[in-house]
Design a protein around this motif. Structure first.
Motif, short mmCIF file in Angstrom:
data_model
loop_
_atom_site.label_atom_id
_atom_site.label_comp_id
_atom_site.label_asym_id
_atom_site.label_seq_id
_atom_site.Cartn_x
_atom_site.Cartn_y
_atom_site.Cartn_z
N THR A 1 61.77 58.19 45.30
CA THR A 1 61.95 57.21 46.39
C THR A 1 60.82 57.26 47.43
OG1 THR A 1 64.26 57.79 46.14
CG2 THR A 1 63.73 56.29 47.91
N SER A 2 60.47 58.46 47.84
CA SER A 2 59.44 58.54 48.90
C SER A 2 58.11 58.01 48.39
CB SER A 2 59.28 59.97 49.40
OG SER A 2 60.41 60.31 50.16
N GLU A 3 57.85 58.24 47.10
CA GLU A 3 56.56 57.82 46.56
C GLU A 3 56.47 56.31 46.39
OE1 GLU A 3 54.43 58.96 42.52
OE2 GLU A 3 55.25 60.66 43.61
N VAL A 4 57.54 55.69 45.84
CA VAL A 4 57.43 54.27 45.49
C VAL A 4 58.01 53.33 46.55
CG1 VAL A 4 57.33 54.76 43.02
CG2 VAL A 4 59.55 54.24 44.06
N TRP A 5 58.63 53.89 47.58
CA TRP A 5 59.21 53.01 48.61
C TRP A 5 58.88 53.50 50.03
CZ3 TRP A 5 65.25 52.52 49.54
CH2 TRP A 5 65.48 51.65 50.60
N ILE A 6 59.28 54.75 50.36
CA ILE A 6 59.19 55.16 51.77
C ILE A 6 57.72 55.30 52.21
CG2 ILE A 6 59.92 56.86 53.49
CD1 ILE A 6 62.29 55.34 52.16
N ARG A 7 56.87 55.89 51.37
CA ARG A 7 55.47 56.05 51.79
C ARG A 7 54.79 54.70 52.03
NH1 ARG A 7 52.16 59.76 48.10
NH2 ARG A 7 51.76 57.84 46.99
N PRO A 8 54.87 53.74 51.09
CA PRO A 8 54.29 52.42 51.41
C PRO A 8 54.92 51.78 52.64
CG PRO A 8 54.94 52.54 49.08
CD PRO A 8 55.39 53.81 49.72
N TRP A 9 56.19 52.05 52.87
CA TRP A 9 56.88 51.47 54.04
C TRP A 9 56.26 52.03 55.33
CZ3 TRP A 9 62.99 51.66 54.65
CH2 TRP A 9 63.40 50.63 55.50
N VAL A 10 56.12 53.35 55.35
CA VAL A 10 55.56 54.00 56.55
C VAL A 10 54.12 53.50 56.77
CG1 VAL A 10 54.79 56.25 57.42
CG2 VAL A 10 57.11 56.00 56.48
N GLU A 11 53.38 53.33 55.67
CA GLU A 11 51.99 52.83 55.81
C GLU A 11 52.00 51.40 56.36
OE1 GLU A 11 50.23 55.51 52.13
OE2 GLU A 11 50.36 53.33 51.87
N TYR A 12 52.94 50.60 55.88
CA TYR A 12 53.03 49.22 56.36
C TYR A 12 53.37 49.19 57.85
CZ TYR A 12 54.83 44.44 56.90
OH TYR A 12 55.07 43.15 57.33
N LEU A 13 54.34 50.04 58.25
CA LEU A 13 54.72 50.08 59.68
C LEU A 13 53.54 50.53 60.52
CD1 LEU A 13 58.33 51.61 59.42
CD2 LEU A 13 57.71 49.22 59.84
N ASP A 14 52.80 51.48 59.99
CA ASP A 14 51.61 51.97 60.69
C ASP A 14 50.61 50.81 60.88
OD1 ASP A 14 50.23 54.19 61.75
OD2 ASP A 14 48.87 54.08 60.02
N SER A 15 50.49 49.96 59.84
CA SER A 15 49.55 48.83 59.94
C SER A 15 50.02 47.80 60.97
CB SER A 15 49.37 48.17 58.56
OG SER A 15 50.50 47.38 58.26
N LEU A 16 51.35 47.84 61.25
CA LEU A 16 51.88 46.93 62.28
C LEU A 16 51.85 47.58 63.67
CD1 LEU A 16 55.10 45.62 60.40
CD2 LEU A 16 52.98 44.35 60.77
N ASP A 17 51.16 48.74 63.75
CA ASP A 17 51.03 49.50 65.01
C ASP A 17 52.32 50.15 65.49
OD1 ASP A 17 48.33 49.06 65.21
OD2 ASP A 17 48.59 47.17 66.31
N VAL A 18 53.27 50.37 64.57
CA VAL A 18 54.46 51.14 64.95
C VAL A 18 54.01 52.59 65.12
CG1 VAL A 18 56.71 51.99 64.17
CG2 VAL A 18 56.03 49.61 63.70
#
Ligand SMILES: Cc1cc2nc3c(=O)[nH]c(=O)nc-3n(C[C@H](O)[C@H](O)[C@H](O)COP(=O)(O)OP(=O)(O)OC[C@H]3O[C@@H](n4cnc5c(N)ncnc54)[C@H](O)[C@@H]3O)c2cc1C
Length: 541
Positions: free
Chosen positions: A221-238
């Motif tokens: 889960t962390s590899e295929v979902w949570i890590r890309p999610w956190v990266e996406y949020l980071d790109s949104l300046d969260v």
């Protein structure tokens, strides 16, 4: 610019963060653990390098809409995270004394397949009087209006509603045990409202040709979902703060003025989203906060149970079925998935140690019933005893007719780290919310009576009302929408979907709404009381 502090980085918290950040609101997420994802995250297994462990495998039935739509908006190098969902094909139903059965999870494509799908649910093994009764109970739920579901069906247990004590073993098996295996619902404890509605949703999902009946992830889960999610949020300046537990909310009698981290630092924000687990949330509800938002007092009346996983790393990949396995005679209510066959999104070949070829991920949902090896419940065992007991229960099922799982293939096991040894067994640092009779009234709405406090967790009142990633996601959306209404009322809100039900029953539900308002019973209740009367006379019917 509005500043929002989200406390808790599980599915609920990350969903709220995404919905807000996509609408240009400044968000900070404070997560107690060193990883985001909460109960849905996976862990590297320390002593075995790149192997992955998890609380338990993830299952996405067809009725999930919110969480899947969120996944569709999280980009990856090749597409989106939703592309990492793979369709299952069949469930293995294993018992200790009979050959295992296989039930299709794919959509029926011909009349014959339709019959095969419906037979196990309504016909096979059921005595004729139970078939009629079963249909009647489902029709009752389908034709009951929302008010009756909430005020009547939520106050009666599913066990009582299906008259389980007086029915055939086959009906009990079908209606009682089946749902416990895949969703956190206990037939004796759960309300007829939630269990009935979810059971029907699972059944509709199997018949809906437009969506896969159930999906799982193609990697940890962390590899295929949570890590890309956190990266996406980071790109949104969260701003994402891991390993930053929050101690308490500061309240001036009207609004939340800040939050205090465990390290003593203060968090300043305009809005606060509480997205911690149900067993942690009450520690944030001080008497002053409860006075201002009495709906939050109910949280501590919500119940939790244990549902935790153990992974077995095997020297041979034993694929079993392309879907779940359900172990019907296991005292610890085991289910599993043999993961390697699904993990196309994970480079197992090069990352796993040479001696590991397969991963059997198992969830135990009953921690109270004595096991078959030590004769004591899982709660009273040591961690090693739990692993041994689960392994032996699996073997007792899978080897019922031929040797499928043998001791020589077991390389290593990994038990959920939330299970911690104590002097008299184990404690669970991550219990899971369970639905119980009458619990709906204790579930808070995402929007609270305190003007800048919202709640985003799987215990919030949602359309599916089930401890799940879907509910946590819907709660995150609802929390974000409440904040948007206050600060950006013209911005498009996050979508919330009702559970889809067949339109053909809508006129009956409208009629029942009227009946309910007039204080009249649902027509199904009449047949039920007639049956009780006949039963009292000692005649089965
Ligand atoms: C074994 C198992 C299998 C499951 N399988 C499925 C499944 O197949 N499908 C499905 O839909 N659901 C499944 N679920 C349920 C699902 O995982 C949960 O309902 C969902 O993930 C809950 O999300 P949440 O955000 O509400 O809470 P959580 O995941 O509990 O997240 C809350 C977060 O808050 C953090 N936190 C706690 N205290 C603090 C603090 N003081 N300060 C800051 N942060 C804090 C926690 O560390 C955590 O990260 C399963 C659950 C389990 C246990």
């Amino acid at each position: 610019m509005t500043r929002v502090a989200v406390i808790g980085g599980g599915i609920g918290g990350l969903t709220a963060a995404q919905e807000l950040a996509e609408r240009n609101i400044a968000v900070e997420v404070y997560e107690a653990s060193d990883r985001f994802g909460g109960k849905a995250r996976s862990y590297p297994v320390a002593q075995h390098g790149p192997l992955h462990g998890e609380h338990g495998f993830r299952f996405f039935p067809a009725f999930y809409r919110h969480v899947v739509e969120t996944m569709e908006r999280i980009p990856t190098a090749e597409g989106t995270v939703a592309d990492n969902l793979v369709v299952t094909e069949e469930t293995l139903v294993a018992s200790t004394d009979q050959p295992a059965q296989r039930a299709r999870t794919g959509q029926p494509e011909s009349v014959r397949e339709w019959m095969q799908t419906l037979r196990p649910a309504f016909i096979d093994d059921l005595p004729p009087e139970d078939r009629a009764f079963l249909l009647e109970r489902f029709l009752y739920i389908l034709t009951a209006c929302d008010q009756r579901r909430e005020h009547e069906l939520d106050n009666v247990s599913w066990w009582e509603f299906i008259d389980a004590d007086n029915r055939s073993e086959a009906l009990r098996e079908r209606l009682a045990s089946a749902t416990q295996a895949l969703v956190a619902l206990r037939p004796r404890l759960a309300s007829a409202r939630t269990m009935g509605v979810i059971y029907l949703q699972l059944l509709f999902g199997q018949m809906d040709p437009t969506r896969p009946a159930e999906r799982i992830l193609n990697g940890p889960t962390s590899e295929v979902w949570i890590r890309p999610w956190v990266e996406y949020l980071d790109s949104l300046d969260v701003e994402l703060h891991a390993s930053t537990p929050v101690e308490r909310l500061l309240f001036d009698g009207r609004r939340i003025t800040g939050a205090e981290r465990t390290d003593g630092n203060r968090i300043e924000a305009d809005e606060f989203v509480l997205a911690v687990p149900v067993h942690v949330a009450p520690s944030f509800v001080t008497p002053e906060i409860a006075r201002a938002a009495s709906e939050l007092e109910g949280i501590e009346r919500l119940d939790t149970a244990w549902m935790n996983g153990v992974q077995f790393y095997l020297s041979t990949d034993i694929s079993l079925t392309r879907g779940h396995q359900v172990y019907t005679d296991s005292p610890w209510a085991l289910t599993s998935i043999s993961q390697r066959q699904f993990w196309s999104g994970h480079d197992f070949e090069t990352t796993a140690p040479d001696d590991v070829e397969g991963v059997l991920s198992v969830i135990a949902s009953d921690w109270e019933t004595p096991g078959i090896v030590y004769g004591i419940p899982a709660r009273a065992c040591t961690r090693a005893e739990i692993a041994t007991e689960v392994w032996e229960q699996l073997k007792a099922h899978l080897n019922a007719t031929e040797d499928v799982l043998t001791d020589d293939v077991l390389v290593e096991w990994f038990l959920d780290p939330a299970i911690v040894e104590t002097n008299d067994g184990v404690e669970n640092r991550s219990p899971l919310l369970i639905n119980t009779v009458g619990s709906l009234k204790h579930r808070p709405s995402a929007e609270t009576s305190i003007e800048n406090l919202t709640i985003a967790g799987d215990f919030v009142r949602t359309n599916s009302d089930l401890a799940s990633m879907e509910s946590a996601n819907e709660a995150g959306r609802r929390a974000a929408n409440a904040i948007l209404r206050r600060h950006q009322p013209t911005t498009q809100a996050a979508t919330i979907w009702e559970l889809a039900e067949p339109a053909v029953f809508e006129p009956f539900r409208r009629h029942d709404r009227l009946q309910y308002r007039l204080g009249l019973p649902h027509p199904g209740e009449v047949t039920q009381s007639a049956r009780s009367f006949v039963n009292r006379l000692g005649v089965r019917g």
